[in-house]
Design a protein around this motif. Structure first.
Motif, PDB file in Angstrom:
ATOM      1  N   SER A 115      -6.918   8.093  -1.103  1.00 24.35           N
ATOM      2  CA  SER A 115      -6.013   7.278  -0.304  1.00 24.35           C
ATOM      3  C   SER A 115      -6.809   6.306   0.577  1.00 24.35           C
ATOM      4  O   SER A 115      -6.504   5.102   0.619  1.00 24.35           O
ATOM      5  N   ASP A 116      -7.846   6.802   1.245  1.00 28.41           N
ATOM      6  CA  ASP A 116      -8.662   5.919   2.106  1.00 28.41           C
ATOM      7  C   ASP A 116      -9.263   4.790   1.285  1.00 28.41           C
ATOM      8  O   ASP A 116      -9.306   3.644   1.704  1.00 28.41           O
ATOM      9  N   TRP A 117      -9.714   5.156   0.095  1.00 31.35           N
ATOM     10  CA  TRP A 117     -10.382   4.208  -0.791  1.00 31.35           C
ATOM     11  C   TRP A 117      -9.386   3.140  -1.263  1.00 31.35           C
ATOM     12  O   TRP A 117      -9.704   1.964  -1.358  1.00 31.35           O
ATOM     13  N   THR A 118      -8.167   3.546  -1.561  1.00 30.64           N
ATOM     14  CA  THR A 118      -7.176   2.610  -2.117  1.00 30.64           C
ATOM     15  C   THR A 118      -6.470   1.798  -1.025  1.00 30.64           C
ATOM     16  O   THR A 118      -6.229   0.605  -1.190  1.00 30.64           O
ATOM     17  N   CYS A 140       9.705  -0.472   1.090  1.00 29.22           N
ATOM     18  CA  CYS A 140       9.194   0.154  -0.140  1.00 29.22           C
ATOM     19  C   CYS A 140       9.830   1.529  -0.350  1.00 29.22           C
ATOM     20  O   CYS A 140       9.773   2.395   0.525  1.00 29.22           O
ATOM     21  N   ASP A 141      10.440   1.692  -1.512  1.00 30.47           N
ATOM     22  CA  ASP A 141      11.016   2.973  -1.903  1.00 30.47           C
ATOM     23  C   ASP A 141       9.860   3.868  -2.341  1.00 30.47           C
ATOM     24  O   ASP A 141       9.375   3.753  -3.457  1.00 30.47           O
ATOM     25  N   ARG A 142       9.382   4.665  -1.417  1.00 27.72           N
ATOM     26  CA  ARG A 142       8.234   5.576  -1.528  1.00 27.72           C
ATOM     27  C   ARG A 142       6.895   4.840  -1.397  1.00 27.72           C
ATOM     28  O   ARG A 142       6.727   3.728  -1.886  1.00 27.72           O
ATOM     29  N   PHE A 143       5.955   5.524  -0.735  1.00 26.47           N
ATOM     30  CA  PHE A 143       4.571   5.034  -0.642  1.00 26.47           C
ATOM     31  C   PHE A 143       3.671   6.271  -0.597  1.00 26.47           C
ATOM     32  O   PHE A 143       4.023   7.296  -1.194  1.00 26.47           O
ATOM     33  N   VAL A 144       2.558   6.183   0.119  1.00 18.87           N
ATOM     34  CA  VAL A 144       1.534   7.228  -0.038  1.00 18.87           C
ATOM     35  C   VAL A 144       1.982   8.615   0.445  1.00 18.87           C
ATOM     36  O   VAL A 144       1.486   9.637  -0.036  1.00 18.87           O
TER      37      VAL A 144
END
Ligand code: TMP
Length: 208
Positions: free
Chosen positions: A120-123, A94-98
């Protein structure tokens, strides 16, 4: 068997695209099925959100709206693309993530880290990359490479050097706090040295 999840990160001009192709080719040569994707984007809805995020606009965009759009695209991407591919045993590249959100919306825009962590935790619900390659180089060098591309600059690329310095600092801080997941790749070196380092890390992942 679950596949592995790799993301690549870095400021603009850090050479992500070239190295993404190299990583994909290397893994495919080892017989791995690689699902290449990107954020923001990767789904029909996500690509529409990407347009909203990257198109320069006279009226601006609030930092919170920007943050939430990143996560809206990500929620769709995780459910529709990332999780199903990993469950099929594919490797997701993946080209970029969190980490990009912590660096750009956290470091760059100044949104409090705890607020990003909560969303972030929620998603992500526990999902995280196995390895993140952080392509790192001084901001001036990155900017010089972007200028050479001669494309119209997107909403992020239009930002000043100070913005990218905050982002670079934040990425490096994250890498220092999670050294086994985030691998810093010094992109100011020649391409052969960079790719030797990538191969060594990928070989370790394959052997694990
Ligand atoms: P790209 O140019 O690497 O395709 O990425 C698009 C832009 O989106 C880039 O300037 C970084 C930015 N971005 C964020 O600000 N936050 C994020 O969470 C992600 C994934 C990208």
């Amino acid at each position: 068997m679950n596949g592995k999840f790799i993301s690549i990160e870095g400021i603009e001009g850090a050479g992500k695209s070239t190295q993404l192709s190299f990583i994909r080719d290397f893994l495919e040569q080892q017989g791995i099925t690689v699902r290449v994707t990107r954020e923001p984007g990767g789904t029909e809805l996500g690509e529409q959100i990407r347009q909203l995020l990257l198109t320069p606009r006279d009226t601006g965009m609030s930092h919170d709206a920007e943050l939430l759009l990143m996560f809206a695209a990500r929620a769709e991407h995780i459910e529709q693309v990332i999780k199903p591919a990993l469950a099929r045993g594919e490797w997701v590249l993946c080209d970029r993530f969190v980490d990009a959100t912590f660096a750009y919306q956290g470091g760059g825009r100044g949104i409090e880290r705890a607020r990003i962590e909560a969303i972030s935790d929620w998603t992500l619900k526990g999902l995280q990359t196995d390895i993140t390659f952080l392509f790192d180089l001084p901001v001036e060098q990155g900017q010089a490479r972007v200028i050479k591309r001669q494309q119209e600059k997107d909403r992020f690329e239009q930002e000043k050097a100070a913005f990218f310095q905050l982002i670079r600092d934040c990425y490096l801080e994250r890498a220092a706090s999670e050294p086994s997941r985030i691998k810093v790749i010094d992109s100011s070196r020649d391409i052969a040295a960079i790719q030797d380092q990538l191969k060594a890390i990928l070989a370790e992942m394959l052997a694990a």
